[in-house]
Write a protein that holds these residues in place. Sequence first.
Motif, PDB file in Angstrom:
ATOM      1  N   SER A 134      40.217 -31.974 -51.947  1.00 56.57           N
ATOM      2  CA  SER A 134      39.361 -33.019 -51.384  1.00 56.57           C
ATOM      3  C   SER A 134      40.100 -34.348 -51.258  1.00 56.57           C
ATOM      4  O   SER A 134      39.983 -35.049 -50.247  1.00 56.57           O
ATOM      5  CB  SER A 134      38.111 -33.200 -52.249  1.00 56.57           C
ATOM      6  N   SER A 138      40.925 -36.253 -47.849  1.00 54.61           N
ATOM      7  CA  SER A 138      40.563 -37.657 -47.644  1.00 54.61           C
ATOM      8  C   SER A 138      41.755 -38.468 -47.154  1.00 54.61           C
ATOM      9  O   SER A 138      41.641 -39.264 -46.217  1.00 54.61           O
ATOM     10  CB  SER A 138      40.041 -38.267 -48.949  1.00 54.61           C
ATOM     11  N   PRO A 267      34.851 -36.498 -47.999  1.00 59.40           N
ATOM     12  CA  PRO A 267      35.365 -35.332 -48.742  1.00 59.40           C
ATOM     13  C   PRO A 267      35.225 -35.470 -50.254  1.00 59.40           C
ATOM     14  O   PRO A 267      34.977 -34.483 -50.953  1.00 59.40           O
ATOM     15  CB  PRO A 267      36.848 -35.286 -48.328  1.00 59.40           C
ATOM     16  N   ASN A 271      33.012 -32.927 -52.580  1.00 54.86           N
ATOM     17  CA  ASN A 271      33.576 -32.160 -53.687  1.00 54.86           C
ATOM     18  C   ASN A 271      32.747 -32.305 -54.964  1.00 54.86           C
ATOM     19  O   ASN A 271      32.739 -31.415 -55.821  1.00 54.86           O
ATOM     20  CB  ASN A 271      35.012 -32.616 -53.946  1.00 54.86           C
ATOM     21  N   THR A 323      36.851 -30.720 -44.572  1.00 54.44           N
ATOM     22  CA  THR A 323      36.656 -30.368 -45.985  1.00 54.44           C
ATOM     23  C   THR A 323      35.953 -29.025 -46.116  1.00 54.44           C
ATOM     24  O   THR A 323      36.272 -28.233 -47.019  1.00 54.44           O
ATOM     25  CB  THR A 323      35.837 -31.453 -46.698  1.00 54.44           C
TER      26      THR A 323
END
Length: 396
Positions: A134, A138, A267, A271, A323
């Motif tokens: 993640s 990002s 993201p 997560n 993601t």
Amino acid sequence: MLDSQESRASSLLLLAGVLLIAFNLRPAITSVGPVLGLIRDDIGLSNWSAGLITSLPLLAFAFMSPIAPRLGHRFTIEKTLFIGLLILLIGISTRSVSHSFTLYVGTTFVGLGIAICNVLLPGLIKEKFPDNVSLMTSMYTTCMAIFAALGSGLSVPLSLGLDLGWQRALLSWGILTVVGLILWFFVFRDQNQYAKPSIPPTSIVALWKSALAWQVTLFMGLQSFLFYVTISWLPEILLDFGYSMSTSGWLVSALQFISLPFTFLAPILANRWKQQHAIIWIIGICALIGYSGLLTRPSFGWLMVCITFIAITLGASISLALTFLGLRAADARQATELSGMAQSIGYLLAACGPIFIGFLFDLTHSWTAPIITILLITILMIGFGLGAARDKYVLD
């Protein structure tokens, strides 16, 4: 200790390579929108054929995306990413010749090169950075968004302000690709010293039978539809509202800069939550507010509010879609295959956007029907996004 230092240096080199590829994934496309009118008038294109300039890379995405995982297995992912950058450079150079044939051929090569990198990066991140998927998503999507914004904002100043013309303005983005090629040469040479062979790709047939894989795919396709339509035609919409070409380009650039925090955060939030329904609702509501506001031919203050809501939508949706490729896959192999499916079918759908919106404007001579179409696409995106947000793997 030396091995540890070498491993750390290798990881940092790989990280730099990933981010530099991210720099190259959008400006070759987003730099076209603000000068689309110049290209159209110089070569003598209709609005729908001008829209094809933006749609061709997406058609190339659709063609190349299922092939890229196989190329990555045959040549290694690292070497294939280098090849992708090389194809991108060829495309940027060819496209800058002022002729319709070279324009379309070069634009197609731009799409093929970017498609290879688009598809293989999620699998590379899942394999090389399994504990930081993640965060890495990002980082690279934010870098991608920064240079997408620069592509939009600098096109008109380079074309008109520095008197480069649209040809050399678009060609200038090849400098970034050359830097990427140089760095990535050292990356794949370093990685190939000790990297084990890539995991053989699995059959795509199993993914085609997965409802969740289709939901991820269609969410990616519809958010990409919104992104490329906005990048392609928002400058023209703003020109119709009475703004100058330069102001329109910078407003589109501002939209992308405003989107950056949301590109980075989506993201990370995704997560932390097992299901991402709340993020989908936020994205959808912002899109409905932002695009419907354009129907009112807003004043500058209200226009900036609309642009902000659209920015939240575009920033969060692209990084969330990418993601999903990691979150909905059990391993790097599934992530690469899901990436190939989602970007192939998704971008084929997205490729219809700029052409269809240009056709609607040619047909109605108004932006009302195109904007209403965008709102209908937003509603569909929300529906498929809610399905993609479930806490499952695509092959469960």
